[in-house]
Design a protein around this motif. Structure first.
Motif, PDB file in Angstrom:
ATOM      1  N   GLU A 264       0.793  -1.350   0.087  1.00  0.00           N
ATOM      2  CA  GLU A 264       0.002  -0.006  -0.080  1.00  0.00           C
ATOM      3  C   GLU A 264       0.931   1.088  -0.003  1.00  0.00           C
ATOM      4  OE1 GLU A 264      -2.138  -1.430   3.659  1.00  0.00           O
ATOM      5  OE2 GLU A 264      -3.589  -0.215   2.915  1.00  0.00           O
ATOM      6  N   VAL A 265       0.982   2.079  -0.960  1.00  0.00           N
ATOM      7  CA  VAL A 265       1.554   3.275  -1.236  1.00  0.00           C
ATOM      8  C   VAL A 265       0.557   4.289  -0.967  1.00  0.00           C
ATOM      9  CG1 VAL A 265       2.733   4.632  -2.652  1.00  0.00           C
ATOM     10  CG2 VAL A 265       3.205   2.310  -2.808  1.00  0.00           C
ATOM     11  N   THR A 266       0.542   5.260  -0.040  1.00  0.00           N
ATOM     12  CA  THR A 266      -0.248   6.220   0.611  1.00  0.00           C
ATOM     13  C   THR A 266       0.020   7.528   0.485  1.00  0.00           C
ATOM     14  OG1 THR A 266      -1.016   4.455   1.661  1.00  0.00           O
ATOM     15  CG2 THR A 266      -2.342   6.499   1.875  1.00  0.00           C
ATOM     16  N   ASP A 267      -0.341   8.328  -0.443  1.00  0.00           N
ATOM     17  CA  ASP A 267       0.045   9.786  -0.457  1.00  0.00           C
ATOM     18  C   ASP A 267       1.415  10.105  -0.439  1.00  0.00           C
ATOM     19  OD1 ASP A 267      -1.944  11.516  -0.583  1.00  0.00           O
ATOM     20  OD2 ASP A 267      -2.833  11.347   1.397  1.00  0.00           O
ATOM     21  N   LEU A 268       2.304   9.513  -1.465  1.00  0.00           N
ATOM     22  CA  LEU A 268       3.508   9.396  -1.292  1.00  0.00           C
ATOM     23  C   LEU A 268       4.093  10.720  -1.930  1.00  0.00           C
ATOM     24  CD1 LEU A 268       6.025   7.787  -0.378  1.00  0.00           C
ATOM     25  CD2 LEU A 268       6.112   6.869  -2.988  1.00  0.00           C
ATOM     26  N   VAL A 269       4.974  11.584  -0.966  1.00  0.00           N
ATOM     27  CA  VAL A 269       5.488  12.775  -1.428  1.00  0.00           C
ATOM     28  C   VAL A 269       7.132  12.661  -1.508  1.00  0.00           C
ATOM     29  CG1 VAL A 269       5.760  15.179  -1.006  1.00  0.00           C
ATOM     30  CG2 VAL A 269       3.488  14.079  -0.670  1.00  0.00           C
ATOM     31  N   VAL A 270       7.587  12.884  -2.565  1.00  0.00           N
ATOM     32  CA  VAL A 270       9.087  12.509  -2.746  1.00  0.00           C
ATOM     33  C   VAL A 270       9.667  13.878  -3.325  1.00  0.00           C
ATOM     34  CG1 VAL A 270      11.128  11.560  -3.936  1.00  0.00           C
ATOM     35  CG2 VAL A 270       9.130   9.982  -3.002  1.00  0.00           C
ATOM     36  N   GLU A 271      11.048  14.352  -2.710  1.00  0.00           N
ATOM     37  CA  GLU A 271      11.244  15.472  -3.244  1.00  0.00           C
ATOM     38  C   GLU A 271      12.829  15.528  -3.469  1.00  0.00           C
ATOM     39  OE1 GLU A 271       9.731  18.365  -0.506  1.00  0.00           O
ATOM     40  OE2 GLU A 271      11.762  17.995   0.924  1.00  0.00           O
ATOM     41  N   VAL A 272      13.358  16.267  -4.323  1.00  0.00           N
ATOM     42  CA  VAL A 272      15.088  16.018  -4.376  1.00  0.00           C
ATOM     43  C   VAL A 272      15.519  17.830  -4.168  1.00  0.00           C
ATOM     44  CG1 VAL A 272      14.596  16.681  -6.951  1.00  0.00           C
ATOM     45  CG2 VAL A 272      16.775  15.628  -6.035  1.00  0.00           C
ATOM     46  N   ASP A 273      16.885  17.584  -3.565  1.00  0.00           N
ATOM     47  CA  ASP A 273      17.360  18.812  -3.235  1.00  0.00           C
ATOM     48  C   ASP A 273      18.488  18.800  -4.473  1.00  0.00           C
ATOM     49  OD1 ASP A 273      18.998  20.842  -2.478  1.00  0.00           O
ATOM     50  OD2 ASP A 273      19.036  20.116  -0.210  1.00  0.00           O
ATOM     51  N   ASN A 274      18.514  19.742  -5.307  1.00  0.00           N
ATOM     52  CA  ASN A 274      19.360  19.754  -6.478  1.00  0.00           C
ATOM     53  C   ASN A 274      20.391  20.586  -6.326  1.00  0.00           C
ATOM     54  OD1 ASN A 274      18.314  22.371  -6.878  1.00  0.00           O
ATOM     55  ND2 ASN A 274      17.818  21.950  -8.987  1.00  0.00           N
ATOM     56  N   GLY A 275      20.449  21.145  -4.963  1.00  0.00           N
ATOM     57  CA  GLY A 275      21.740  22.070  -4.459  1.00  0.00           C
ATOM     58  C   GLY A 275      21.235  23.458  -4.358  1.00  0.00           C
ATOM     59  N   LYS A 276      20.549  23.694  -5.120  1.00  0.00           N
ATOM     60  CA  LYS A 276      19.933  25.140  -5.140  1.00  0.00           C
ATOM     61  C   LYS A 276      18.296  25.287  -4.656  1.00  0.00           C
ATOM     62  CE  LYS A 276      22.261  26.215  -9.311  1.00  0.00           C
ATOM     63  NZ  LYS A 276      22.068  25.569 -10.813  1.00  0.00           N
ATOM     64  N   ARG A 277      17.605  24.226  -4.922  1.00  0.00           N
ATOM     65  CA  ARG A 277      16.350  24.409  -4.782  1.00  0.00           C
ATOM     66  C   ARG A 277      15.652  22.738  -4.374  1.00  0.00           C
ATOM     67  NH1 ARG A 277      11.729  26.209  -8.250  1.00  0.00           N
ATOM     68  NH2 ARG A 277      12.870  25.343  -9.968  1.00  0.00           N
ATOM     69  N   ILE A 278      14.720  22.854  -3.477  1.00  0.00           N
ATOM     70  CA  ILE A 278      13.880  21.538  -3.457  1.00  0.00           C
ATOM     71  C   ILE A 278      12.888  21.529  -4.371  1.00  0.00           C
ATOM     72  CG2 ILE A 278      12.533  19.988  -1.791  1.00  0.00           C
ATOM     73  CD1 ILE A 278      14.762  20.755   0.131  1.00  0.00           C
ATOM     74  N   LEU A 279      12.868  20.454  -5.127  1.00  0.00           N
ATOM     75  CA  LEU A 279      11.807  20.047  -6.212  1.00  0.00           C
ATOM     76  C   LEU A 279      11.011  18.973  -5.874  1.00  0.00           C
ATOM     77  CD1 LEU A 279      14.291  20.694  -9.118  1.00  0.00           C
ATOM     78  CD2 LEU A 279      12.614  22.276  -8.384  1.00  0.00           C
ATOM     79  N   PRO A 280       9.684  19.192  -6.117  1.00  0.00           N
ATOM     80  CA  PRO A 280       8.882  18.175  -6.121  1.00  0.00           C
ATOM     81  C   PRO A 280       8.873  16.892  -7.261  1.00  0.00           C
ATOM     82  CG  PRO A 280       7.492  19.793  -7.040  1.00  0.00           C
ATOM     83  CD  PRO A 280       8.973  20.383  -6.828  1.00  0.00           C
ATOM     84  N   VAL A 281       9.342  15.535  -6.724  1.00  0.00           N
ATOM     85  CA  VAL A 281       9.345  14.410  -7.705  1.00  0.00           C
ATOM     86  C   VAL A 281       8.093  13.823  -7.546  1.00  0.00           C
ATOM     87  CG1 VAL A 281      10.806  12.589  -8.374  1.00  0.00           C
ATOM     88  CG2 VAL A 281      11.815  14.448  -7.174  1.00  0.00           C
ATOM     89  N   LEU A 282       7.453  13.313  -6.421  1.00  0.00           N
ATOM     90  CA  LEU A 282       6.106  12.775  -6.536  1.00  0.00           C
ATOM     91  C   LEU A 282       5.372  13.511  -5.455  1.00  0.00           C
ATOM     92  CD1 LEU A 282       7.093   9.036  -5.867  1.00  0.00           C
ATOM     93  CD2 LEU A 282       6.498   9.831  -8.026  1.00  0.00           C
ATOM     94  N   ASP A 283       4.074  13.679  -5.948  1.00  0.00           N
ATOM     95  CA  ASP A 283       3.023  14.149  -5.184  1.00  0.00           C
ATOM     96  C   ASP A 283       1.849  13.540  -4.905  1.00  0.00           C
ATOM     97  OD1 ASP A 283       2.007  16.596  -4.064  1.00  0.00           O
ATOM     98  OD2 ASP A 283       1.869  17.904  -5.288  1.00  0.00           O
TER      99      ASP A 283
END
Ligand SMILES: Nc1ncnc2c1ncn2[C@@H]1O[C@H](COP(=O)(O)OP(=O)(O)OP(=O)(O)O)[C@@H](O)[C@H]1O
Ligand SMILES: [Mg+2]
Length: 333
Positions: free
Chosen positions: A8-27
């Motif tokens: 069960e995958v529920t409301d999974l939020v994944v982000e990446v820090d590219n060194g400059k900004r935090i970007l949303p990958v999965l929302d």
């Protein structure tokens, strides 16, 4: 028998820090996989399919992190487990066939050594027993002359054989969950069909649940029981394959279907008002998403409201979910 889903995958939020900004990958990605069933995870390049798989396996690349949500395997949260506990599950209870076979097979070890590694690690087999089981696995994935092939190095095998070796490695410990990331993309159609039929046979024998990651809805139609369509890190639509193919309700799903020649004829994708010859444009890069619906810049149905406000998840019937303002207005009213 328990009726709870295996995964069960529920409301999974994944982000990446590219060194400059935090970007949303999965929302807010949500889906589940029942025991012995196959879920197709589809979407164009860059939609987040591999990151979803890597998050489940606890193998997100450096800089990526799960910000919120949960991933439960057999009722237990994988996100609250430590690295040692996760390592014990990987390769035994859950395993993955990676997108690039040549980068995941080690060129300096024989295929027998590599298949045997999981067995030595998880089942504590000695070298001789691990070799015997490796030969059995090569036979199970229908590699001819497995007693000889077991001593081959990856470069001595064809692309189709390497993919079979990857499947043999992943299934050596009879995992309950197998994730296959684009397992047949680099292979010709005949070999693709053989690999799919092999996966189906092994799944029946072992009762394994499979997540099949692909950009090809035709493959989903052949192989999967359920489907989740990802677009720009969000779940656009999900439900049983038969329901979604009969009644694709997200304009993105309809677009993907109309780009899939095997699905064109007789599908609802071509009924009046639903026609979309192709999905124009491209998936936006991370962080450059529309404020409203992320698909709206490419959507033939989008209006000002779609561009301005994120759409709701709309439930159609018992099992279909669609992230779209138009569905709210037209069908669920
Ligand atoms: N190592 C990385 N560093 C930064 N961003 C990345 C990295 N790997 C992937 N991404 C970005 O994360 C997003 C999701 O990528 P992901 O690999 O999950 O896509 P995918 O659906 O598997 O695509 P494909 O069909 O091409 O394999 C994309 O925007 C991608 O550009
Ligand atoms: Mg990928």
């Amino acid at each position: 028998m328990s009726t709870a889903p295996l995964l069960e995958v529920t409301d999974l939020v994944v982000e990446v820090d590219n060194g400059k900004r935090i970007l949303p990958v999965l929302d807010g990605v949500t889906f589940s996989v029942d025991a012995g069933r196959t879920l197709g995870l589809v979407g164009e390049s860059g939609c987040g399919k591999s990151m979803t798989a890597l998050a489940i396996m606890g193998l997100l690349p450096q800089g990526f992190r799960v910000k919120s949500g949960d991933i439960k395997l057999d009722g237990k949260s994988l996100l609250s487990m430590g690295p040692d506990a996760l390592r014990k599950l990987r390769g035994s209870v859950m395993s993955m066939v990676f997108q690039e076979p040549m980068t995941s097979l080690n060129p300096v070890f024989t295929v027998g050594d590599q298949i045997g590694e999981a067995l030595r690690l998880h089942e504590h087999l000695n070298a001789a027993d691990a070799r015997t089981r490796a030969i059995e696995m090569l036979r199970a994935v229908q590699i001819p002359a497995p007693e000889e092939r077991v001593d081959n190095y990856p470069h001595q095998l064809s692309g189709g054989m390497r993919q079979r070796v990857m499947i043999a490695m992943a299934l050596a410990c009879r995992p309950r969950l197998l994730i296959c990331d684009e397992p047949t993309t680099a292979l010709d159609v005949t070999v693709q069909a053989q690999i799919f039929s092999l996966l189906e046979t092994l799944q029946k024998e072992m009762g394994t649940s499979i997540i099949l990651i692909t950009h090809d809805l035709g493959a989903v139609a052949e192989m999967a029981d359920d489907v989740a369509v990802l677009y720009a890190g969000k779940r656009a639509e999900a439900g049983p394959v038969a329901t979604i193919l009969d009644n694709p309700s997200h304009p993105y799903t309809r677009g993907l279907m109309s780009c899939t020649p095997r699905l064109r004829l007789g599908s609802a994708a071509l009924t009046p008002g639903h026609t979309l010859a192709e999905v124009r444009g491209m998936v936006p890069p991370l962080g450059q998403f529309e404020a409203g619906c992320r698909f709206s810049p490419r959507c033939p149905m989008a209006d000002a409201h779609c561009h301005a406000a994120p759409p709701p998840d709309v439930h159609l019937g018992a099992s279909q979910t669609v992230l779209c303002w138009k569905v709210t207005q037209e069908q669920a009213a």
